[in-house]
Design an enzyme around this catalytic site. Structure first.
Site: not given
Length: 313
Positions: A46, A51, A76, A109
């Protein structure tokens, strides 16, 4: 070595491995961490645009030698790309960084839009995030169109309230395959979870260890979820640690869980959370629900998240 055995069904007909590997934070450590996870037996990774770990995930998967078809990859769509004409290019950028032709799951997200920008966190001169005006329904319809391209096999959401999800369901052509949200034994949200089951939407649990992450400062004065006496007592019965019990609770409720770690020993240990708890222990765990939520960026994102859910500050 642990072997993954539990897979859970999605409404697309696909299956998702119950234990996934989360890659939030520590971007520089993620290539090694993902490589370690794949070696240990994880087949569900994931990540997310925000990120900054998509390139590391892509490199680790390539170097692992494991066929792409054996790995379930989620990423996402970030808030700066909610405008319908930005959605497809955002997916393409993620695919490029992940060095893959397709995703297994693409999530919105957050329901909250930022201003259209090449910057992930567009801010004004005072440092405040610039919000956008794109309705998440428009974003969702653009995501639905991605399914026809084959670039993602499924689409879903993350961090929606019940009212936001109900509105989406009333106006969508494709029911979300999954909803990724904060969920753990201290924030069980049983009514909301039952609503998802009634609609065939799979639940993915992020922060499955609650306030284990140091960023959740609100949890500093209440001890750690994985040290909860009930969790520890159950762990002794099965010769498991608190983290493994918390993961087992999620999996047994039919959810996929997304623990994160960069420590090889913990990465391997978390896979051992895929075990069966007896009914009496599940009932004991129901009794420790505190309705406490650790992740709520409402103030900084300019959006009232979780307005009708438990755990609202």
């Amino acid at each position: 070595m642990a072997t993954l055995h539990t897979k859970l069904p999605l409404n697309t007909g696909a299956e998702i491995p119950a234990v996934g590997f989360g890659t939030w934070q520590d971007a520089d450590a993620q290539e090694a961490a993902v490589a370690e996870a794949l070696k240990a037996g994880y087949r569900h990774i994931d990540t997310a645009r925000i990120y900054g770990t998509e390139p590391a995930v892509g490199k680790a998967i390539k170097k692992s030698g494991i066929p792409r078809s054996e790995i379930f990859i989620t990423t996402k769509l970030w808030n700066n790309s909610h405008h319908p004409s930005d959605v497809a290019p955002a997916l393409d950028a993620s695919l490029k960084d992940l060095d893959t032709d397709y995703l297994d799951l693409y999530l919105m997200h957050w329901p909250s839009p930022f201003a259209r920008s090449s910057t992930l966190m567009p801010k004004d001169s005072s440092g405040k995030i610039q919000t956008g005006d794109t309705d998440y329904l428009e974003t969702w319809h653009a995501m639905e169109a991605l399914l026809k391209t084959g670039k993602t096999k499924a689409i879903g959401i993350s961090n929606f309230s019940k009212a936001e999800l109900e509105r989406l369901l009333a106006n969508c052509n494709v029911v979300p395959a999954a909803h990724q949200l904060e969920l753990h034994p201290w924030l069980q949200q049983r009514d909301f979870i039952a609503f998802h089951k009634s609609k065939g939407i799979h639940i993915q649990q992020y922060s499955p260890f609650g306030n284990q992450n140091a960023i959740y400062s609100s949890g500093k004065d209440m001890g750690k979820l994985i040290d909860d006496p009930v969790i520890q007592e159950i762990g002794k019965k099965y010769n498991k640690n608190g983290a493994q019990v918390a993961l087992a609770w999620g999996i047994q409720n039919g959810h996929s869980v997304l623990p994160k770690s960069k420590t090889p020993e913990r990465i391997r240990s978390n896979l051992e959370g895929d075990f069966k708890l007896e009914k009496e222990d599940l009932e004991k765990l129901e009794g420790i629900d505190k309705g406490v939520r650790f992740n709520d960026p409402s103030e900084s994102f300019g959006w009232k998240f979780y307005a009708d859910l438990e755990g609202k500050k």
